[in-house]
Scaffold this active site. Structure first.
Site, PDB file in Angstrom:
ATOM      1  N   ARG A  19      -7.948  -0.677  11.280  1.00  0.00           N
ATOM      2  CA  ARG A  19      -6.660  -0.221  10.754  1.00  0.00           C
ATOM      3  C   ARG A  19      -6.765   0.833   9.656  1.00  0.00           C
ATOM      4  O   ARG A  19      -7.819   1.097   9.126  1.00  0.00           O
ATOM      5  CB  ARG A  19      -5.864  -1.410  10.228  1.00  0.00           C
ATOM      6  CG  ARG A  19      -6.542  -2.254   9.182  1.00  0.00           C
ATOM      7  CD  ARG A  19      -5.625  -3.416   8.772  1.00  0.00           C
ATOM      8  NE  ARG A  19      -6.232  -4.314   7.813  1.00  0.00           N
ATOM      9  CZ  ARG A  19      -6.869  -5.429   8.128  1.00  0.00           C
ATOM     10  NH1 ARG A  19      -6.985  -5.792   9.387  1.00  0.00           N
ATOM     11  NH2 ARG A  19      -7.393  -6.188   7.189  1.00  0.00           N
ATOM     12  N   TRP A  72      -4.877  -8.711  -3.233  1.00  0.00           N
ATOM     13  CA  TRP A  72      -4.627  -9.908  -2.434  1.00  0.00           C
ATOM     14  C   TRP A  72      -5.226 -11.169  -3.041  1.00  0.00           C
ATOM     15  O   TRP A  72      -4.699 -12.263  -2.887  1.00  0.00           O
ATOM     16  CB  TRP A  72      -5.186  -9.728  -1.014  1.00  0.00           C
ATOM     17  CG  TRP A  72      -4.479  -8.636  -0.279  1.00  0.00           C
ATOM     18  CD1 TRP A  72      -5.014  -7.444   0.107  1.00  0.00           C
ATOM     19  CD2 TRP A  72      -3.110  -8.607   0.133  1.00  0.00           C
ATOM     20  NE1 TRP A  72      -4.068  -6.669   0.726  1.00  0.00           N
ATOM     21  CE2 TRP A  72      -2.889  -7.366   0.763  1.00  0.00           C
ATOM     22  CE3 TRP A  72      -2.034  -9.498   0.026  1.00  0.00           C
ATOM     23  CZ2 TRP A  72      -1.655  -6.996   1.291  1.00  0.00           C
ATOM     24  CZ3 TRP A  72      -0.799  -9.131   0.551  1.00  0.00           C
ATOM     25  CH2 TRP A  72      -0.627  -7.893   1.172  1.00  0.00           C
ATOM     26  N   ASP A 130       0.781  -1.248   0.000  1.00  0.00           N
ATOM     27  CA  ASP A 130       0.000   0.000   0.000  1.00  0.00           C
ATOM     28  C   ASP A 130       0.810   1.295   0.000  1.00  0.00           C
ATOM     29  O   ASP A 130       1.797   1.413   0.727  1.00  0.00           O
ATOM     30  CB  ASP A 130      -0.868   0.096   1.264  1.00  0.00           C
ATOM     31  CG  ASP A 130      -1.562  -1.185   1.601  1.00  0.00           C
ATOM     32  OD1 ASP A 130      -1.628  -2.068   0.749  1.00  0.00           O
ATOM     33  OD2 ASP A 130      -2.022  -1.300   2.747  1.00  0.00           O
ATOM     34  N   PHE A 133       1.646  -1.116  10.076  1.00  0.00           N
ATOM     35  CA  PHE A 133       0.705  -1.221   8.956  1.00  0.00           C
ATOM     36  C   PHE A 133       0.368   0.173   8.410  1.00  0.00           C
ATOM     37  O   PHE A 133       0.841   1.188   8.901  1.00  0.00           O
ATOM     38  CB  PHE A 133      -0.564  -1.947   9.415  1.00  0.00           C
ATOM     39  CG  PHE A 133      -0.455  -3.463   9.345  1.00  0.00           C
ATOM     40  CD1 PHE A 133       0.774  -4.096   9.269  1.00  0.00           C
ATOM     41  CD2 PHE A 133      -1.598  -4.261   9.355  1.00  0.00           C
ATOM     42  CE1 PHE A 133       0.871  -5.494   9.190  1.00  0.00           C
ATOM     43  CE2 PHE A 133      -1.516  -5.650   9.273  1.00  0.00           C
ATOM     44  CZ  PHE A 133      -0.282  -6.268   9.198  1.00  0.00           C
ATOM     45  N   SER A 134      -0.542   0.181   7.444  1.00  0.00           N
ATOM     46  CA  SER A 134      -0.799   1.395   6.654  1.00  0.00           C
ATOM     47  C   SER A 134      -1.309   2.581   7.466  1.00  0.00           C
ATOM     48  O   SER A 134      -1.888   2.422   8.545  1.00  0.00           O
ATOM     49  CB  SER A 134      -1.814   1.081   5.556  1.00  0.00           C
ATOM     50  OG  SER A 134      -1.174   0.333   4.566  1.00  0.00           O
TER      51      SER A 134
END
Ligand code: DQQ
Length: 492
Positions: A167, A296, A44, A106-107
């Site tokens: 998230r 994904w 990402d 993470f993003s």
């Protein structure tokens, strides 16, 4: 000066990249003009922002291999969104809230505050009670070296939201208040949560911006929210929604209530490789969107990471696209004008007719190029118009405009001997006199923009250099191309 654990982890990971980058740079599938990592894996886009006159792109990455694993933040800067200079990694897992083998940093997103660059990201860890995702902050005074906030995490999942599905914060400021939209899952359905804060460290829940009723999957990743004219746009990537990789919704938003009333929901890109888009504003006020050119779903059981994996790298960004809103509220995604500076060897063709017999088109070296053409719908009698890209060695990728059926498709089943799949979208040409098409091809990707940049397909094709021919044809009648131009694209 003594280094903290994050700095040590960055140094170690950086040495790994430095050891591999030269060898990886010789990979036969490396892109010419798309942003990609020096070595290893990337996914990402994170923290896209303009800071002190330069564009900063951060990105999810694994410096230790060309597969998804524990996540770091890569970092690069540019003055034109096309030429990039790599900087040291910005974030590395190091704390109890973000250090975990299948977790990490993470993003998230970036915001400038009092001339400091702040990053808000998701710490993913497991301290014995299952995976937990929390929102965390890091900041930098020079825009290169970051320090994690001592009070992290600043936000945990609220009641009813799964702790491992909370998230990807995207933060912005409106008036004197910070706002943040975060992806989540509730009762197995995806949703976007809106938060607000006066100081960026203390957050309170404000509202749910939108929620899936099943049609948009069980979890929303990487949401984004921005103003477009008088309206607002929510974007996200739904998990468990099949080929729907990235969605946009347009509607009205009220900062008093935090209520988003949307009346349009559509795909940003119908291709198989467009995921986790994030947007930012350029110095001259354009809203630019960048996504990870992958998805994904294609990774067969996460065991095969694709042809570029064997060259020591994986992943790149799709072309940065300017987001424009049409009077009917629908969005257009137009490749940034800076790409025009890469054009070489222009070829222009006046009006010509296509028939079943193939017409060969020349564009640059047939590997890295651009094609623009208009199909005259008044004079065209054909049922189908086809453009075949990266042809050679018995392979090709076929883009078909089925005027009779009203469908655009891109078939890469015979594209490279590895990639699979056909992306499809509805082609609505009612009351239109022509169909505009704009194609960007790079060594490992084909991006096709049609119908005023609102019907777009991004697909990766890992074709060999022998696959450098282009053909067009028409079936069930003749097709009239009212003008065509092509360019080679070369990074100087
Ligand atoms: N990738 C990140 C997550 C995000 C996902 C992990 C989307 O933060 O939800 O690498 O591709």
């Amino acid at each position: 000066m003594e280094r903290n654990l994050m700095q040590l982890n960055i140094q170690r990971a950086q040495e790994e990249i430095d050891r591999k980058k030269e060898l990886v740079s010789k990979g036969s599938m490396r892109q010419e003009y798309h942003f990609m990592p020096q070595a290893g894996w990337m996914n990402d886009p994170n923290g896209l922002i303009c800071f002190r006159g330069k564009y900063h792109f951060f990105y999810q990455c694994n410096p230790y291999g060309a597969f998804w694993d524990c996540m770091y933040w890569g970092h690069a800067v540019s003055e034109d969104l096309i030429h990039w200079e790599y900087l040291p990694l910005a974030l590395a897992p190091s704390e109890s809230y973000d250090d975990y083998p299948k977790g990490g940093c993470f993003s998230g997103s970036a915001i400038v505050c009092e001339d400091k660059l702040f990053l808000m990201y998701t710490g993913t860890a497991n301290n014995g009670n299952g995976v937990e995702q929390t929102q965390c902050i890091a900041y930098s005074t020079d825009g290169i070296h970051f320090e994690k906030y001592g009070g992290n995490p600043v936000l945990r999942a609220p009641k009813g939201i799964k702790a491992d599905c909370f998230r990807d914060p995207k933060v912005w400021k409106h008036g004197d208040t910070y706002y943040m939209v975060c992806g989540a899952s509730r009762d197995n359905k995806g949703l976007a949560l809106l938060y607000r804060s006066k100081d960026m460290f203390h957050w309170s829940f404000f509202n749910v911006l939108a929620e899936s009723r099943g049609e948009w999957g069980f979890m929303w990743e990487c949401p984004d929210f921005f103003q477009a004219g008088d309206q607002y746009v929510l974007t996200f990537s739904p998990m468990g929604a099949g080929d729907h990789t990235s969605v946009y919704m347009v509607g009205d938003f009220d900062y008093e209530t935090g209520k988003f009333d949307y009346y349009i929901s559509k795909e940003i890109d119908w291709g198989l490789d467009y995921y986790a888009p994030q947007s930012f504003e350029t110095m001259d006020g354009r809203r630019i969107m960048v996504a990870w050119a992958n998805e994904w779903e294609w990774m067969p059981l996460w065991k095969d990471w694709g042809p570029s994996y064997r060259e020591g790298w994986s992943g790149f960004f799709n072309l940065p696209r300017e987001v424009r809103k049409k009077p009917d509220g629908l969005l257009q995604f137009v490749p940034v004008k800076e790409l025009e500076n890469l054009r070489v060897n222009p070829i222009k063709k006046e009006k010509f007719v296509l028939e079943e017999q193939e017409t060969e088109i020349k564009a640059g070296d047939g590997i890295c190029y651009e094609i623009k053409f208009n199909l005259d719908l008044q004079e065209t009698t054909a049922d189908q118009v086809e453009i075949k890209l990266r042809c050679g060695d018995g392979k090709n990728t076929v883009c078909l405009f089925d005027l009779k059926k009203g469908e655009m498709s891109v078939d890469r089943n015979f594209g490279d001997g590895w990639s699979k799949g056909i992306s499809r979208s509805i082609l609505n040409l009612k009351e239109k006199n022509e169909l505009d098409v704009h194609v960007f091809v790079d060594r490992s990707s084909v991006e096709i923009f049609a119908d005023q940049y609102s019907n777009n397909h991004s697909n990766n094709v890992f074709a060999s250099d022998e696959q450098n021919q282009i053909f067009m044809s028409a079936y069930g009648g003749k097709a009239v191309i009212s003008g065509l131009e092509t360019y080679g694209l070369k990074l100087s």
